[in-house]
Write an enzyme that holds these catalytic residues in place. Structure first.
Site, PDB file in Angstrom:
ATOM      1  N   ASP A  46       0.877  -1.300   0.096  1.00  0.00           N
ATOM      2  CA  ASP A  46      -0.186  -0.045  -0.152  1.00  0.00           C
ATOM      3  C   ASP A  46       1.065   1.338  -0.132  1.00  0.00           C
ATOM      4  OD1 ASP A  46      -2.919   0.895   0.499  1.00  0.00           O
ATOM      5  OD2 ASP A  46      -1.451   1.947   1.850  1.00  0.00           O
ATOM      6  N   ARG A  47       0.632   2.199  -1.019  1.00  0.00           N
ATOM      7  CA  ARG A  47       1.463   3.298  -0.902  1.00  0.00           C
ATOM      8  C   ARG A  47       1.284   4.387  -0.048  1.00  0.00           C
ATOM      9  NH1 ARG A  47      -0.500  -0.221  -3.887  1.00  0.00           N
ATOM     10  NH2 ARG A  47      -2.390   1.088  -4.333  1.00  0.00           N
ATOM     11  N   THR A  48       0.044   4.748   0.449  1.00  0.00           N
ATOM     12  CA  THR A  48      -0.345   5.361   1.561  1.00  0.00           C
ATOM     13  C   THR A  48       0.418   4.959   2.828  1.00  0.00           C
ATOM     14  OG1 THR A  48      -2.374   6.411   0.855  1.00  0.00           O
ATOM     15  CG2 THR A  48      -2.076   6.517   3.042  1.00  0.00           C
ATOM     16  N   CYS A  82      -2.771   4.476 -10.763  1.00  0.00           N
ATOM     17  CA  CYS A  82      -2.599   4.819  -9.076  1.00  0.00           C
ATOM     18  C   CYS A  82      -2.135   6.004  -8.993  1.00  0.00           C
ATOM     19  CB  CYS A  82      -1.915   3.763  -8.331  1.00  0.00           C
ATOM     20  SG  CYS A  82      -1.926   4.176  -6.600  1.00  0.00           S
ATOM     21  N   THR A  84      -1.400   7.970  -6.053  1.00  0.00           N
ATOM     22  CA  THR A  84      -0.742   7.896  -4.671  1.00  0.00           C
ATOM     23  C   THR A  84       0.805   7.518  -5.200  1.00  0.00           C
ATOM     24  OG1 THR A  84      -2.508   7.472  -3.367  1.00  0.00           O
ATOM     25  CG2 THR A  84      -0.290   7.452  -2.355  1.00  0.00           C
ATOM     26  N   ALA A  85       0.740   6.421  -6.196  1.00  0.00           N
ATOM     27  CA  ALA A  85       1.859   5.820  -6.687  1.00  0.00           C
ATOM     28  C   ALA A  85       2.843   6.998  -7.374  1.00  0.00           C
ATOM     29  CB  ALA A  85       1.714   4.723  -7.624  1.00  0.00           C
ATOM     30  N   THR A 124      -6.301  10.138  -1.577  1.00  0.00           N
ATOM     31  CA  THR A 124      -5.738   9.585  -0.312  1.00  0.00           C
ATOM     32  C   THR A 124      -4.861  10.410   0.703  1.00  0.00           C
ATOM     33  OG1 THR A 124      -3.680   8.721  -1.117  1.00  0.00           O
ATOM     34  CG2 THR A 124      -5.602   7.383  -1.399  1.00  0.00           C
ATOM     35  N   LYS A 164     -12.254  -0.378  -2.410  1.00  0.00           N
ATOM     36  CA  LYS A 164     -11.158  -1.368  -2.348  1.00  0.00           C
ATOM     37  C   LYS A 164     -11.706  -2.823  -1.770  1.00  0.00           C
ATOM     38  CE  LYS A 164      -6.755   1.275  -2.216  1.00  0.00           C
ATOM     39  NZ  LYS A 164      -6.275   0.821  -3.245  1.00  0.00           N
ATOM     40  N   CYS A 193      -7.912  10.105  -6.764  1.00  0.00           N
ATOM     41  CA  CYS A 193      -7.681   8.549  -6.592  1.00  0.00           C
ATOM     42  C   CYS A 193      -8.210   7.793  -7.419  1.00  0.00           C
ATOM     43  CB  CYS A 193      -8.300   8.397  -5.063  1.00  0.00           C
ATOM     44  SG  CYS A 193      -7.712   6.594  -4.442  1.00  0.00           S
TER      45      CYS A 193
END
Length: 238
Positions: A46-48, A82, A84-85, A124, A164, A193
């Protein structure tokens, strides 16, 4: 030209991204659609959680491996569905060596072309707290409008507790956050997001939204030499 996709972040968003690319491409037969190599890898951490220091599992490591695999397979450019990526964008670009579409920058360009000057960010915690959109938008003369802690939690609940796990979005929470951002002066609300892109497909959100994943799909079509349908020249909902 072949589009490479680092996918699985999350799987539903990746599936929807492919559908968007197909829908946006103006063709007369199957053979005119873009070639795509999609590496769907849900195991990417998970990026966050990593960005906020809640996990030591670095998502950039498997993303780099996947990107290099796509490069060997001959893709012309890479899309990452994504937002956040994009925290790792510079690192990934350097290590993979194939052009990666910068969704943050392209979203800013879409807003600037529309003449927007105040954009509300629905994203996010990792995206918001790392300032990904804020930095890009500021350089284009666009002010970012952010939610307070309570409404940011509403957005996170929709992303992590609804979309999700494959559940319907809680539209009361979504709408409360949207109304809050408009009350703070946001002219356009950015769905920042890719899970929120799923919400936009499930529900009629109304006017004044810009889906960042639609921006990514549009730029992917154009970057790979595809012809864009005129209906997608302006992505801000009316």
């Amino acid at each position: 030209m072949t589009l490479g996709v680092i996918g699985g972040l999350g799987p539903m968003a990746t599936a929807q991204f492919m559908e968007m690319v197909i829908e946006m491409t103006d063709v007369s037969c199957d053979q005119e659609h873009l070639e795509m190599i999609i590496y769907n890898c849900p195991r990417i951490p998970d990026r966050t959680s990593y960005i906020l220091g809640q996990s030591k599992d670095n998502p950039a490591v498997p993303m780099t491996e996947i990107g290099r695999t796509l490069a060997v397979q001959g893709v012309s450019c890479i899309a990452i569905p994504c937002i956040t990526a994009h925290y790792f964008y510079d690192e990934l670009s350097e290590k993979i060596g194939v052009p990666i579409i910068n969704t943050l920058e392209e979203t800013g360009r879409e807003l600037a072309g529309y003449g927007a000057r105040r954009a509300g960010i629905m994203a996010t915690d990792g995206t918001v707290k790392s300032g990904l959109f804020q930095e890009k938008f500021a350089g284009m003369g666009i002010e970012s409008v952010l939610p307070d802690d309570r409404h940011q939690k509403y957005i996170m609940d929709v992303i992590y507790r609804n979309i999700k796990p494959g559940r319907p979005a809680d539209m009361e929470l979504f709408q409360a956050a949207a109304d809050h951002l408009r009350g703070r002066g946001a002219e356009i609300l950015v769905l920042g997001c890719t899970e929120l892109s799923v919400v936009s497909r499930q529900e009629r959100l109304g006017a004044g939204y810009l889906d960042a994943m639609e921006v990514l799909a549009k730029r992917a079509v154009l970057a790979c030499g595809g012809k864009l349908k005129t209906a997608y020249e302006n992505l801000i909902t009316e």
